[in-house]
Design a protein around this motif. Structure first.
Motif, short mmCIF file in Angstrom:
data_model
loop_
_atom_site.label_atom_id
_atom_site.label_comp_id
_atom_site.label_asym_id
_atom_site.label_seq_id
_atom_site.Cartn_x
_atom_site.Cartn_y
_atom_site.Cartn_z
N ALA A 42 -30.73 25.72 -70.34
CA ALA A 42 -31.30 26.86 -70.56
C ALA A 42 -32.15 27.25 -69.39
CB ALA A 42 -32.65 26.44 -71.75
N GLU A 43 -31.78 28.74 -69.00
CA GLU A 43 -32.40 29.29 -67.59
C GLU A 43 -32.85 30.53 -68.28
OE1 GLU A 43 -30.20 30.44 -63.62
OE2 GLU A 43 -28.98 30.27 -65.33
N THR A 44 -34.16 30.59 -67.40
CA THR A 44 -35.04 31.66 -67.67
C THR A 44 -34.86 32.86 -66.59
OG1 THR A 44 -36.74 31.26 -66.48
CG2 THR A 44 -36.71 30.50 -68.44
N ALA A 45 -35.24 34.12 -66.59
CA ALA A 45 -34.85 35.10 -65.61
C ALA A 45 -35.58 34.81 -64.40
CB ALA A 45 -35.85 36.42 -66.05
N GLU A 46 -36.60 33.60 -64.42
CA GLU A 46 -37.07 33.09 -62.94
C GLU A 46 -36.20 31.86 -62.60
OE1 GLU A 46 -40.09 32.64 -65.16
OE2 GLU A 46 -40.84 34.65 -65.20
N ASN A 47 -35.14 31.64 -63.22
CA ASN A 47 -34.10 30.68 -62.43
C ASN A 47 -34.61 29.22 -62.79
OD1 ASN A 47 -32.04 32.57 -61.60
ND2 ASN A 47 -33.15 32.68 -59.82
N VAL A 48 -35.53 29.19 -63.79
CA VAL A 48 -36.01 27.82 -64.25
C VAL A 48 -35.11 27.13 -65.16
CG1 VAL A 48 -37.83 26.68 -65.40
CG2 VAL A 48 -38.48 28.53 -64.09
N LEU A 49 -34.71 26.13 -64.76
CA LEU A 49 -33.65 25.12 -65.46
C LEU A 49 -34.51 24.06 -66.23
CD1 LEU A 49 -31.21 24.29 -62.65
CD2 LEU A 49 -31.26 26.47 -64.23
N VAL A 50 -33.95 23.82 -67.57
CA VAL A 50 -34.52 22.78 -68.23
C VAL A 50 -33.42 21.99 -68.85
CG1 VAL A 50 -35.81 22.43 -70.56
CG2 VAL A 50 -36.43 24.43 -69.14
N SER A 51 -33.55 20.53 -68.61
CA SER A 51 -32.57 19.84 -68.98
C SER A 51 -32.63 19.30 -70.19
CB SER A 51 -32.75 18.32 -67.93
OG SER A 51 -33.82 17.71 -67.98
N LYS A 52 -31.65 18.58 -70.82
CA LYS A 52 -31.65 18.23 -72.23
C LYS A 52 -32.83 16.98 -72.37
CE LYS A 52 -26.97 19.54 -73.29
NZ LYS A 52 -25.50 19.20 -73.51
N GLN A 357 -39.10 -6.50 -58.88
CA GLN A 357 -37.74 -6.77 -59.89
C GLN A 357 -37.17 -5.50 -60.45
OE1 GLN A 357 -35.73 -9.87 -59.28
NE2 GLN A 357 -37.25 -10.42 -57.94
N VAL A 358 -35.83 -5.50 -60.39
CA VAL A 358 -35.29 -4.25 -61.11
C VAL A 358 -35.22 -4.62 -62.38
CG1 VAL A 358 -33.37 -2.64 -61.40
CG2 VAL A 358 -34.02 -3.46 -59.08
N LEU A 359 -35.93 -3.84 -63.33
CA LEU A 359 -35.80 -3.90 -64.84
C LEU A 359 -34.80 -3.09 -65.31
CD1 LEU A 359 -39.66 -3.93 -65.61
CD2 LEU A 359 -38.27 -5.82 -65.11
N GLY A 360 -34.34 -2.13 -64.80
CA GLY A 360 -33.23 -1.42 -65.31
C GLY A 360 -33.27 -0.10 -64.42
N THR A 361 -32.07 0.82 -64.87
CA THR A 361 -32.03 2.37 -64.43
C THR A 361 -31.58 3.13 -65.41
OG1 THR A 361 -29.58 2.01 -63.98
CG2 THR A 361 -31.16 1.13 -62.19
N THR A 362 -32.37 4.46 -65.16
CA THR A 362 -31.96 5.33 -66.30
C THR A 362 -31.77 6.84 -65.36
OG1 THR A 362 -33.79 4.61 -67.77
CG2 THR A 362 -33.17 7.06 -68.19
N ASP A 363 -30.75 7.26 -65.97
CA ASP A 363 -30.09 8.59 -65.45
C ASP A 363 -30.96 9.74 -65.92
OD1 ASP A 363 -28.27 7.38 -64.23
OD2 ASP A 363 -26.66 7.71 -65.57
N LEU A 364 -31.44 10.67 -65.04
CA LEU A 364 -32.20 11.79 -65.41
C LEU A 364 -31.40 13.03 -65.13
CD1 LEU A 364 -35.49 10.52 -64.03
CD2 LEU A 364 -34.53 10.31 -66.40
N MET A 365 -31.50 14.02 -65.95
CA MET A 365 -31.30 15.66 -65.71
C MET A 365 -29.84 15.52 -65.25
SD MET A 365 -34.71 16.43 -63.24
CE MET A 365 -35.38 15.17 -63.00
N ALA A 366 -28.95 14.75 -65.77
CA ALA A 366 -27.44 14.73 -65.66
C ALA A 366 -26.82 15.77 -66.06
CB ALA A 366 -26.81 13.59 -66.11
N ASP A 367 -27.28 16.28 -67.27
CA ASP A 367 -26.75 17.54 -67.71
C ASP A 367 -26.48 18.89 -67.02
OD1 ASP A 367 -29.21 17.42 -68.78
OD2 ASP A 367 -28.99 19.59 -69.49
N LEU A 368 -27.38 18.84 -65.83
CA LEU A 368 -27.57 19.95 -65.19
C LEU A 368 -26.61 20.06 -64.01
CD1 LEU A 368 -31.38 20.34 -64.40
CD2 LEU A 368 -29.95 21.61 -66.27
N LYS A 369 -25.89 18.97 -63.82
CA LYS A 369 -24.83 18.83 -62.77
C LYS A 369 -25.05 19.52 -61.62
CE LYS A 369 -21.38 18.53 -66.66
NZ LYS A 369 -19.94 19.32 -67.10
N ILE A 370 -26.18 19.10 -61.04
CA ILE A 370 -26.94 19.43 -59.77
C ILE A 370 -26.63 18.43 -58.83
CG2 ILE A 370 -28.74 20.33 -58.51
CD1 ILE A 370 -29.90 21.39 -61.01
#
Length: 400
Positions: A42-52, A357-370
């Motif tokens: 979702a992109e506003t007039a100020e080019n702000v992006l919002v990820s899912k 110790q690594v407990l896990g990994t999570t992908d963030l903002m992937a839908d923006l494809k940046i």
């Protein structure tokens, strides 16, 4: 003309993990990617992006020339390296029109240009700034580090001194180039293996595929594992790396974190300890870009295993240790930018326990494809990200 190679050659800049050829594939900044981004956000007039997944990306600066690294001065100003060979200043949320004057010429070719920066631990009193960059020609070049005195208004670098250079190579790929000071006041420098020189990453007598440790004046610390030069180059801290693109000193845990590009697959996050061999290319979880086998081995005696790995590749870039109140539930965790690998174009949250110790990994903002080139925490705990594009953008990231 301050660049060693015409600026037009930036179009040939490559990313180490994103291709399917013998050479790393080009950074991608095209119309279809922009369309995908608009469809996903979702992109506003100020080019702000919002990820899912609920993150808002607000532009702080636009039109940057392949931004590479972001650091903050005590004043709150942000410095940004542009790979084309400039350091830019963002002050009070505005990109100043003039770059920092007095910076060195650089080789802008392939992946060459300006890379990482670091502030001297005594910056408040000496205003020393450190910069890594590609120096030389396409036929002979290396990663080089300078230091200089930054003026009070950050407009100029003076008293510039070259303090360290790697082993010369005949390729413009895999420079490394990240810098970080650790708790003892020494400077850590990542050095890529030059792509064609991958076998030399197993030879600590040179700087191909190493992490180096130097004093702030460029001299060699006496407690380096190969300080006497008999079994390795004096500044080598660790070896067996491919192309380290992220470095973070974790003061609370006393851990130096580094991540590096694998070939096609096999990107790694490692805990760096002096004298260790991290395996490339004797062991790897990746294959050549054309699918052929580099080695069947993924482990071997005397070679370190990654604490986590990515297959397929994410093309990891900048990395930040989370601090401050804004993302307090992630405090002490790592955030890693991912560029144009098959599984890139996202931010990866690495969840760590108190011991690291690594407990896990999570992908963030992937839908923006940046394609994200860098990740940085601001002085008040703000999160900033930079894109890996020729027309680069720096965003502030907040949770909705």
């Amino acid at each position: 003309m301050r660049h060693a190679i015409a600026l037009a050659s930036l179009l040939a800049l490559t990313v180490a993990c994103s291709g399917a050829t013998d050479e790393p594939a080009a950074d991608k900044s095209n119309g279809s990617q922009a369309a995908d981004t608009q469809d996903a956000a979702a992109e506003t007039a100020e080019n702000v992006l919002v990820s899912k997944d609920g993150f808002q990306l607000t532009p702080v600066a636009e039109g940057l020339d392949f931004p590479w690294d972001m650091i903050f001065l005590p004043s709150g100003d942000m410095l940004v390296t542009e790979r084309g060979g400039q350091i830019r200043i963002i002050r009070d949320g505005q990109l100043l029109p003039s770059p920092v004057a007095g910076t060195p010429d650089t080789l802008v070719n392939g992946q060459g240009g300006y890379f990482g920066m670091a502030l001297d631990p005594d910056f408040a009193s000496n205003r020393r700034l450190y910069l890594s960059f590609a120096k030389g020609t396409p036929e002979q070049n290396t990663t080089t580090v300078i230091s200089g005195t930054l003026s009070e208004d950050a407009s100029q670098l003076t008293e510039v001194q070259e303090i360290f250079s790697g082993t010369p190579r005949e390729t413009s790929h895999h420079f490394g180039g990240r810098l970080v000071f650790i708790d003892d006041g020494t400077l850590i420098v990542s050095m890529g293996e030059g792509f064609r020189y991958m076998d030399e990453a197993q030879n600590p007598m040179n700087y191909h595929g190493t992490i180096a440790r130097i004093n702030s004046d460029g001299s060699t610390p006496e407690d380096n594992p190969f300080a006497d030069g008999s079994d390795g180059a004096p500044a080598v801290w660790t070896y067996g790396h491919r192309n380290v693109q992220g470095l973070v000193w974790d003061e609370a845990r006393g851990i130096l974190w580094a991540h590096e590009h694998g070939p096609k697959g096999g990107d790694e996050l490692n805990i760096i300890e002096p004298g260790n061999n991290y395996g490339w290319p004797a062991i790897t979880y990746g294959v050549n870009y054309d699918g052929t086998i580099i080695t069947e081995e993924t482990s071997a005696p005397g070679m370190e295993q990654p604490v986590t790995k990515w297959v397929p590749s994410i093309a990891p870039s900048g990395m930040a240790l989370v601090s401050g109140d804004e993302f307090s539930d992630w405090s002490g965790d790592l955030l890693i930018g991912a560029m144009n690998g098959p599984k890139g174009q996202k931010i990866v949250h690495v969840d760590l326990d108190e011991a690291g110790q690594v407990l896990g990994t999570t992908d963030l903002m992937a839908d923006l494809k940046i394609p994200f080139r860098d990740v940085a925490m601001g002085p008040d705990g703000e999160l900033f990200v930079a894109t890996a594009n020729a027309d680069g953008v720096i965003y502030r990231v907040t949770k909705q």
